[in-house]
Design a protein around this motif. Structure first.
Motif, PDB file in Angstrom:
ATOM      1  N   UNK A  31     -23.220  22.433 -73.502  1.00 16.09           N
ATOM      2  CA  UNK A  31     -22.547  22.622 -74.766  1.00 16.09           C
ATOM      3  C   UNK A  31     -22.586  24.062 -75.214  1.00 16.09           C
ATOM      4  N   UNK A  32     -23.657  24.766 -74.879  1.00 17.06           N
ATOM      5  CA  UNK A  32     -23.784  26.133 -75.355  1.00 17.06           C
ATOM      6  C   UNK A  32     -23.624  27.102 -74.203  1.00 17.06           C
ATOM      7  N   UNK A  60     -17.077  25.097 -75.748  1.00 17.98           N
ATOM      8  CA  UNK A  60     -17.356  23.996 -74.841  1.00 17.98           C
ATOM      9  C   UNK A  60     -17.696  22.767 -75.675  1.00 17.98           C
ATOM     10  N   UNK A  61     -17.176  21.606 -75.248  1.00 18.20           N
ATOM     11  CA  UNK A  61     -17.368  20.363 -75.982  1.00 18.20           C
ATOM     12  C   UNK A  61     -17.748  19.269 -74.991  1.00 18.20           C
ATOM     13  N   UNK A  62     -18.717  18.448 -75.389  1.00 16.10           N
ATOM     14  CA  UNK A  62     -19.106  17.285 -74.602  1.00 16.10           C
ATOM     15  C   UNK A  62     -19.150  16.069 -75.520  1.00 16.10           C
ATOM     16  N   UNK A  69     -20.903  17.100 -79.037  1.00 15.29           N
ATOM     17  CA  UNK A  69     -21.493  18.433 -79.031  1.00 15.29           C
ATOM     18  C   UNK A  69     -20.389  19.476 -78.952  1.00 15.29           C
ATOM     19  N   UNK A  70     -20.422  20.439 -79.865  1.00 13.41           N
ATOM     20  CA  UNK A  70     -19.417  21.498 -79.890  1.00 13.41           C
ATOM     21  C   UNK A  70     -20.125  22.842 -79.967  1.00 13.41           C
ATOM     22  N   UNK A  71     -19.754  23.759 -79.095  1.00 13.39           N
ATOM     23  CA  UNK A  71     -20.262  25.124 -79.140  1.00 13.39           C
ATOM     24  C   UNK A  71     -19.078  26.078 -79.142  1.00 13.39           C
ATOM     25  N   UNK A 167      -9.478  21.365 -78.836  1.00 13.58           N
ATOM     26  CA  UNK A 167     -10.503  21.906 -77.944  1.00 13.58           C
ATOM     27  C   UNK A 167     -10.692  20.950 -76.770  1.00 13.58           C
ATOM     28  N   UNK A 168     -10.578  21.419 -75.535  1.00 12.10           N
ATOM     29  CA  UNK A 168     -10.828  20.547 -74.378  1.00 12.10           C
ATOM     30  C   UNK A 168     -12.276  20.056 -74.371  1.00 12.10           C
ATOM     31  N   UNK A 169     -12.489  18.818 -73.947  1.00 14.64           N
ATOM     32  CA  UNK A 169     -13.837  18.290 -73.843  1.00 14.64           C
ATOM     33  C   UNK A 169     -14.060  17.651 -72.481  1.00 14.64           C
ATOM     34  N   UNK A 170     -15.338  17.495 -72.147  1.00 13.13           N
ATOM     35  CA  UNK A 170     -15.716  16.728 -70.970  1.00 13.13           C
ATOM     36  C   UNK A 170     -16.593  15.574 -71.424  1.00 13.13           C
TER      37      UNK A 170
END
Length: 296
Positions: A31-32, A60-62, A69-71, A167-170
């Protein structure tokens, strides 16, 4: 201090090192990101504070079993980090989640929790859309941030007009880290993993924590610099042990008083090992067949 998601032994340390050397991974997603580490540059993340509009260069997002989680960071390392106990759209209170901003080069930051008044409504995060086809997330936020270093107090900051769009996420299925064990003979199935390094001079630690769907938690800590292929014992002497462990459930934290951790491999950013331990208390809890393979 108690925060709603992972218990204090995880998150006080997590927040204290949030923008320095830690990696928060809900089942293995980072995330970070470090500046230039290949995070997403598409989408928008911005907020207003100190009479300026702050815009992220990288995010980055999970989305995991229990958390979003967003960073979001700039190239100089300053940035925002959110941890929200949710996996769907809705509005969530800032003071019972993790919402933080850290200036460049600082191990401290402005958190959405007022230690002097933990019940204060400091703001909120709203997840407005999770597009499962495009795999993007959008939302808004605003919060009052309190400086996290009590020895050098600073005035609180109001973060306003926060927005993140597409925001793209995984998801956890797309990551590679793993953590498993048996607690009292029952499989402990992790839904969220926290792995980070705490740098404190000569006494540095790598901590790996995992939470299951019921928010029970296992924590394993090992000193940095341990040798691969070596098994390290757990004793009651937490000051001299090279490894430590604990299990936490609704009845509180249970510290390991015996057992061991074997380091299978260790590099500058990844660690793999096995573990088993028995906790204090009556009755004691036996954690067996433990294994982890995580980035930190």
């Amino acid at each position: 201090m108690k925060i709603a998601q992972f218990k204090p032994q995880f998150f006080v340390l997590f927040l204290a090192t949030l923008f320095v050397s830690c990696v928060y991974e809900p089942v293995d997603g980072t995330v970070e990101p470090d500046p230039g580490s290949g995070g997403n540059t598409s989408g928008i993340f911005k907020a207003d504070f100190n009479n300026n509009t702050w815009t992220a260069a990288e995010t980055q997002v999970v989305i995991s079993g229990n958390f979003i989680e967003i960073s979001a960071i700039k190239s100089n390392g300053e940035g925002f980090a959110f941890q929200i106990e949710a996996n769907e759209t809705g509005t969530y209170a800032a003071n019972v989640n993790i919402v933080a901003y850290s200036p460049a080069g600082s191990e401290y930051g402005y958190w959405s929790l007022n230690d002097d008044n933990p019940d204060e409504n400091t703001g909120s995060i709203t997840i407005t859309k999770i597009d499962t086809e495009k795999k993007t997330i959008s939302g808004t936020f605003q919060f009052k941030g309190y400086w996290s270093d009590p020895d050098t107090p600073r005035a609180a900051i109001e973060f306003k007009n926060g927005v993140f769009t597409d925001l793209p996420y995984i998801t956890e299925e797309e990551t590679n880290d793993s953590f498993s064990a048996k607690v009292g003979g029952t499989n402990f199935v992790s839904t969220d993993i926290l792995a980070f390094e705490i740098n404190s001079g000569a006494d540095d630690w790598i901590t790996i924590g995992a939470s299951d769907t019921n928010m029970n938690e296992i924590s394993i800590s090992v000193r940095t610099g341990l040798a691969a292929g070596t098994t390290y014992p757990i004793t009651v002497n937490r000051l001299t042990d090279d490894v430590q462990a604990s299990y936490e459930d609704e009845n509180g934290e249970h510290e390991a008083v015996s057992g061991s951790v074997k380091i299978i491999s260790i590099t500058e950013d990844r660690i793999q090992g096995t573990f088993s331990f028995t906790t204090n208390g009556t009755p004691s809890i036996n954690v067996t067949e433990g294994s982890f393979d995580v980035a930190y």
